[in-house]
Design a protein around this motif. Structure first.
Motif, short mmCIF file in Angstrom:
data_model
loop_
_atom_site.label_atom_id
_atom_site.label_comp_id
_atom_site.label_asym_id
_atom_site.label_seq_id
_atom_site.Cartn_x
_atom_site.Cartn_y
_atom_site.Cartn_z
N LEU A 82 38.46 38.47 43.70
CA LEU A 82 37.17 38.52 43.02
C LEU A 82 36.95 39.93 42.47
O LEU A 82 37.36 40.92 43.08
CB LEU A 82 36.07 38.17 44.03
N CYS A 83 36.31 40.01 41.33
CA CYS A 83 35.93 41.31 40.78
C CYS A 83 34.99 42.01 41.75
O CYS A 83 34.06 41.38 42.28
CB CYS A 83 35.26 41.13 39.42
N ASP A 133 31.45 41.39 41.04
CA ASP A 133 31.05 39.97 40.98
C ASP A 133 30.98 39.44 39.56
O ASP A 133 30.18 38.54 39.26
CB ASP A 133 29.70 39.75 41.68
N CYS A 134 31.82 39.96 38.67
CA CYS A 134 31.79 39.50 37.27
C CYS A 134 32.59 38.22 37.07
O CYS A 134 32.18 37.34 36.30
CB CYS A 134 32.34 40.58 36.34
N ALA A 135 33.75 38.11 37.72
CA ALA A 135 34.64 36.99 37.45
C ALA A 135 35.60 36.81 38.62
O ALA A 135 35.77 37.71 39.45
CB ALA A 135 35.43 37.22 36.16
N LEU A 136 36.21 35.64 38.67
CA LEU A 136 37.24 35.34 39.66
C LEU A 136 38.61 35.54 39.02
O LEU A 136 38.82 35.21 37.85
CB LEU A 136 37.13 33.89 40.14
N CYS A 153 39.31 43.32 35.82
CA CYS A 153 38.29 42.33 35.50
C CYS A 153 38.20 42.16 33.98
O CYS A 153 38.12 43.16 33.25
CB CYS A 153 36.94 42.76 36.07
N LYS A 166 35.80 41.39 32.23
CA LYS A 166 34.48 41.76 31.71
C LYS A 166 34.18 43.25 31.89
O LYS A 166 33.86 43.94 30.92
CB LYS A 166 33.40 40.91 32.38
N ASP A 195 24.51 36.16 40.30
CA ASP A 195 25.94 35.98 40.04
C ASP A 195 26.54 34.86 40.88
O ASP A 195 27.77 34.69 40.88
CB ASP A 195 26.69 37.28 40.33
N ASP A 226 26.70 31.82 40.39
CA ASP A 226 27.42 30.82 39.61
C ASP A 226 28.89 31.18 39.45
O ASP A 226 29.75 30.30 39.31
CB ASP A 226 26.77 30.65 38.23
N VAL A 227 29.21 32.48 39.51
CA VAL A 227 30.62 32.90 39.45
C VAL A 227 31.37 32.39 40.67
O VAL A 227 32.49 31.88 40.57
CB VAL A 227 30.71 34.43 39.36
N ARG A 230 32.30 28.48 40.93
CA ARG A 230 33.20 27.89 39.94
C ARG A 230 34.27 26.98 40.57
O ARG A 230 34.58 25.93 40.00
CB ARG A 230 33.87 28.99 39.13
#
Length: 392
Positions: A224-225, A228-231, A242, A244, A384, A386-387, A390
């Motif tokens: 994980l970033c 918490d930006c992306a997986l 990351c 993002k 965050d 929702d990240v 997923r």
């Protein structure tokens, strides 16, 4: 106990109904938590209200008993869903597994059906040459035949209480509950080997875990970033930064050791557990309760199926709602400090799923509450989240 009296309409003149009520009240009073009050199962109260035995008797004769209350779980009967074995094999198949020392045959039936195994692809970590895949996702050397053999093999000659498999499972459970370290577990194993040289103990903790992975107690680790930006999962699995915020995936290190991710999400595959609910005829039938057995009462809400949101969803997605086997899940999450030290600001967030297809007396019970994610700290996911959701 005969329950045909519940469907009799002429309640005041039927001796069968009168005798059925007497037997029901006698059983309810024998299993009542208090001596003077029990839940009233009449068509109006529907086990939501407590009354004296006398008032409940009057309600049963004047209003009648709720015809959908066929399992008297509030009045002395055991919940058939909680006591189901999740095994519905034919007699000729089941008879081939009748040499078990203990009750691990039910667990092995789950594995034989693949109910715990998630055969789909991993999270793609192997794309990075410097990263070693988690042992939880690695294939195990134990196959089903070996597990069956261990389940039938006594722990030591003449042992009638433990098999080799069940003893290892119980020992690992004690380690988890007691918070043993790996070193302490290995010390106990060595002591057991010295004291009982003829017993079939594992050689070490890692040897025991090798068997445990064969039982299907696995989960996926997804990097994980740190922001918490992306997986780092699927299309991002091979990235070192990351996509993002460009933050590094790895903890900075000057050595050539294995690269360690900064943050890891733990995902417990959901699909095998949902499949398991439909492997037993009893639980499969209960998963249709919201459609087949639910009684629509506009004056009260006993189940999410009574809510306006549920009904609006059915009207909007007709194709989905047409099949009662389609699973409807409730999601809940809350943070807690895993270190038992409030001076250390850290919280971890488990994500729990509840199957709302089940009747209200089952859907919120422990056996059907599914841990799907463990969101790492040190702070709450906030907007965050929702990240993290997923993989679901």
């Amino acid at each position: 106990m005969d329950k045909s009296w519940m469907l009799i309409e002429d309640r005041l003149h039927s001796p069968e109904y009168d005798e059925g009520v007497r037997q029901f009240l006698a059983m309810a009073q024998a299993h009542a938590a208090t001596a003077d009050q029990i839940r009233c199962p009449c068509r109006r109260c529907r086990n939501r209200a407590f009354h004296s035995i006398r008032i409940v008797e009057d309600h049963l004769f004047l209003r009648g008993i709720d015809p959908t209350y066929t399992e008297w779980i509030f009045h002395g009967e055991e919940d058939p869903i909680l006591n189901s074995t999740f095994s519905d094999e034919e007699d000729d198949v089941a008879s081939s597994y009748n040499h078990y020392i203990d009750d691990v045959d039910e667990m092995l039936d789950d594995i034989r059906h693949g109910s715990f195994m998630d055969e789909e692809g991993s999270n793609g970590r192997n794309a990075n040459d410097n990263y070693q895949p988690s042992t939880f996702n690695a294939p195990t050397d134990y196959n089903f035949d070996e597990l069956v053999a261990d389940a039938r093999q006594p722990l030591y000659p003449g042992c009638a209480k433990f098999s080799k498999l069940s003893f290892i499972v119980k020992l690992l459970h004690i380690k988890s509950i007691g918070g043993w370290t790996v070193k302490s577990f290995d010390m106990v194993i060595k002591l057991l080997h010295d004291a009982f040289p003829d017993a079939l103990f594992p050689n070490s903790y890692h040897d025991a875990r090798r068997l445990e992975r064969g039982l299907g107690f696995n989960y996926e680790k997804i990097d994980l970033c740190p922001n918490d930006c992306a997986l780092f999962w699927k299309e991002n699995a091979s990235y070192n930064e990351c996509p993002k915020c460009k933050a590094s995936r790895w903890i900075a290190s000057t050595s050539d050791q294995q690269m360690i991710p900064q943050k890891v999400l733990r995902y417990f595959p959901l699909k095998p557990r949902l499949q398991r609910l439909f492997m037993s005829t009893k639980t499969a039938q209960a998963m249709r309760w919201h459609k087949d057995a639910h009684v629509d009462d506009p004056t009260s809400m006993r189940h999410p199926a009574d809510s306006r949101v549920w009904k609006d969803f059915d009207n909007k997605y007709v194709a989905f709602s047409h099949d009662p086997r389609n699973v409807r899940l409730g999601l809940a999450s809350d943070g807690f400090n895993p270190f038992n030290n409030m001076s250390r600001p850290y919280s971890i967030w488990p994500v729990l799923l509840v199957p709302y297809n089940l009747p209200p007396w089952s859907c919120m019970k422990d056996p059907y509450t599914m841990l799907s994610l463990l969101i790492p700290g040190p702070k709450s996911p906030g907007n965050d989240i929702d990240v993290f959701l997923r993989p679901l």
